[in-house]
Enzyme design. Structure first.
Site, PDB file in Angstrom:
ATOM      1  N   SER A   1       3.987   0.085   1.653  1.00 24.39           N
ATOM      2  CA  SER A   1       2.611  -0.209   0.957  1.00 24.39           C
ATOM      3  C   SER A   1       2.263  -1.294   1.772  1.00 24.39           C
ATOM      4  O   SER A   1       1.679  -1.186   3.017  1.00 24.39           O
ATOM      5  CB  SER A   1       3.036  -0.440  -0.442  1.00 24.39           C
ATOM      6  OG  SER A   1       1.718  -0.855  -1.127  1.00 24.39           O
TER       7      SER A   1
ATOM      8  N   ASP B   1      -1.633   9.149  -5.708  1.00 24.07           N
ATOM      9  CA  ASP B   1      -1.200   7.550  -5.587  1.00 24.07           C
ATOM     10  C   ASP B   1      -2.526   7.009  -6.102  1.00 24.07           C
ATOM     11  O   ASP B   1      -3.678   7.286  -5.581  1.00 24.07           O
ATOM     12  CB  ASP B   1      -0.842   7.297  -4.169  1.00 24.07           C
ATOM     13  CG  ASP B   1      -0.625   5.708  -4.127  1.00 24.07           C
ATOM     14  OD1 ASP B   1      -1.073   4.977  -4.987  1.00 24.07           O
ATOM     15  OD2 ASP B   1       0.040   5.447  -3.289  1.00 24.07           O
TER      16      ASP B   1
ATOM     17  N   HIS C   1       2.219   5.816  -6.726  1.00 20.81           N
ATOM     18  CA  HIS C   1       2.636   4.705  -5.864  1.00 20.81           C
ATOM     19  C   HIS C   1       3.911   4.389  -5.965  1.00 20.81           C
ATOM     20  O   HIS C   1       4.551   3.561  -5.211  1.00 20.81           O
ATOM     21  CB  HIS C   1       1.798   3.726  -5.840  1.00 20.81           C
ATOM     22  CG  HIS C   1       1.552   2.782  -4.768  1.00 20.81           C
ATOM     23  ND1 HIS C   1       1.177   3.056  -3.565  1.00 20.81           N
ATOM     24  CD2 HIS C   1       2.024   1.147  -4.801  1.00 20.81           C
ATOM     25  CE1 HIS C   1       1.047   1.940  -2.747  1.00 20.81           C
ATOM     26  NE2 HIS C   1       1.679   0.836  -3.391  1.00 20.81           N
TER      27      HIS C   1
END
Length: 379
Positions: free
Chosen positions: A148, A213, A242
């Site tokens: 991320s 996501d 996510h």
């Protein structure tokens, strides 16, 4: 203006756990630095404090794997710190057969300072430097892993390491601004401009992203993969969001497949341009030697008797070489048998602990740029 923009970006991007999930202390009996509030601490984990070039002191952890040839440098996502990642990192090290270093960004966990884009770049540099100087890791044996927001410092470092073995991007972002708005161009005030850096990475890149996501759209991972110079088969996890990709069996399987593949690559000693030039020079020298050798053979052809002796001599050498090869194969076979026996326990531990990784991810409930969109709307 630059500092004001940096402050604005920091508000959008960084959410360290508050309070931190752990503290640091020195074990009087061993003199080793330890993390408190971590259950079942392991002896094969070193906890370190590293100084960065921006004057902060960050906390890192190094997981040793005795059978490893590769080392993973893991930049975790937002809203997490090393206390939460401790057991996830130790399980990953076991499953992937690699040493693993994780670190907390400035302002995260027990790391000093305050998080900013430039500080995270200094943080990952300090962790990389520690791998080289303290643990003797070589650039060509290091794999950078960015999850991320961690894809930002990962790619920033990757473009400056020409002999890097590989890069793994887990739910990566195209850039900070693109997480919030579907902009088509890069603005000067944007942060983590991964979209501009990924084409500059020369090593193999694996991209992992969930198709559902809800924080960093699947299109981010897909576009980054398309821009890669050295693409590796991506992992698009259908239905993955996510925060839960580690729960999919394909996640560990594909990671291990990737690491096994890059382990087999030749160690890159020189930059590609130098290798190409060296190859051309070598080729020219070989051709020259070949011409000289041909001229020499033309001038002095051996008699029939000499050629016959030469063939007999060659046959004898071939028999000797065959005998030597058989002994070598036998010795290698014995070595492999020994290694297989030694690694059986390690493999068994990996199989037995597979479910624990999923349990850890569930219990931590990690989410990485959770508040970005809402914060942007409020701003």
């Amino acid at each position: 203006m630059g500092s004001a923009t940096s402050s604005m970006a920091a508000k959008f991007a960084f959410f360290p756990p508050d309070p931190p999930s752990y503290s640091i202390y020195v074990d009087v009996s061993t003199g080793k630095t330890r993390m408190s509030d971590v259950i079942h601490q392991r002896e094969d984990v070193d906890v370190l404090k590293l100084s960065t070039k921006r004057g902060n002191e960050i906390v890192a952890m190094y997981v040793k794997n005795p059978s490893a040839s590769m080392t993973v440098l893991y930049s975790h996502g937002n809203a997490a710190d090393l206390g939460q990642m401790y057991h996830i990192f130790t399980e990953l090290s076991l499953h992937l057969g690699a040493n693993l270093m994780g670190y907390d960004y400035s302002g995260y966990g027990q790391s000093s300072g305050k998080a900013s884009e430039q500080d995270t770049y200094a943080d990952v540099e300090a962790a990389y430097k520690c791998l080289e100087e303290t643990y003797g890791a070589k650039e060509e044996d290091i794999i950078l892993y960015g999850q991320s927001v961690g894809s930002g410092p990962t790619l920033d470092l990757a473009v400056r390491l020409p002999r890097l073995r590989a890069v793994i991007l887990h739910s990566p972002i195209l850039s900070g601004l693109r997480v919030m708005y579907p902009v088509k161009r890069t603005f000067w005030f944007d942060i983590y401009k991964n979209i501009d850096k990924i084409p500059l990475v020369n090593c193999p890149v694996l991209v992992i992203h969930g198709t559902e996501d809800e924080v960093v759209d699947f299109s981010h991972g897909k576009q980054l993969w398309e821009l890669c110079k050295e693409k590796y088969e991506p992992l698009w996890l259908k239905g993955g969001n996510h925060c839960n990709l580690e729960l999919y069996p394909e996640y560990l399987k594909h990671l291990r497949k990737f690491i096994t593949a890059v382990e087999k690559l030749p160690r890159l000693q020189l930059e590609s341009g130098e290798i190409s030039e060296q190859s051309e020079n070598s080729s020219s020298a070989t051709e020259q030697k070949s011409r000289e050798s041909t001229d020499y053979r033309e001038k002095s052809r051996p008699s029939i008797g000499q050629r016959e002796k030469s063939r007999l001599s060659t046959d004898n050498r071939e028999k000797s070489r065959t005998s030597t090869d058989k002994r070598e194969k036998s010795r290698r076979s014995m070595d492999r048998s020994g290694k297989a026996r030694n690694s059986t326990d390690q493999s068994e531990r990996a199989r037995n602990s597979f479910d624990r990784l999923g349990d850890m991810v569930r219990s931590v409930g990690l989410c990485n740029v959770d508040c970005l969109k809402q914060t942007a709307l409020e701003a």
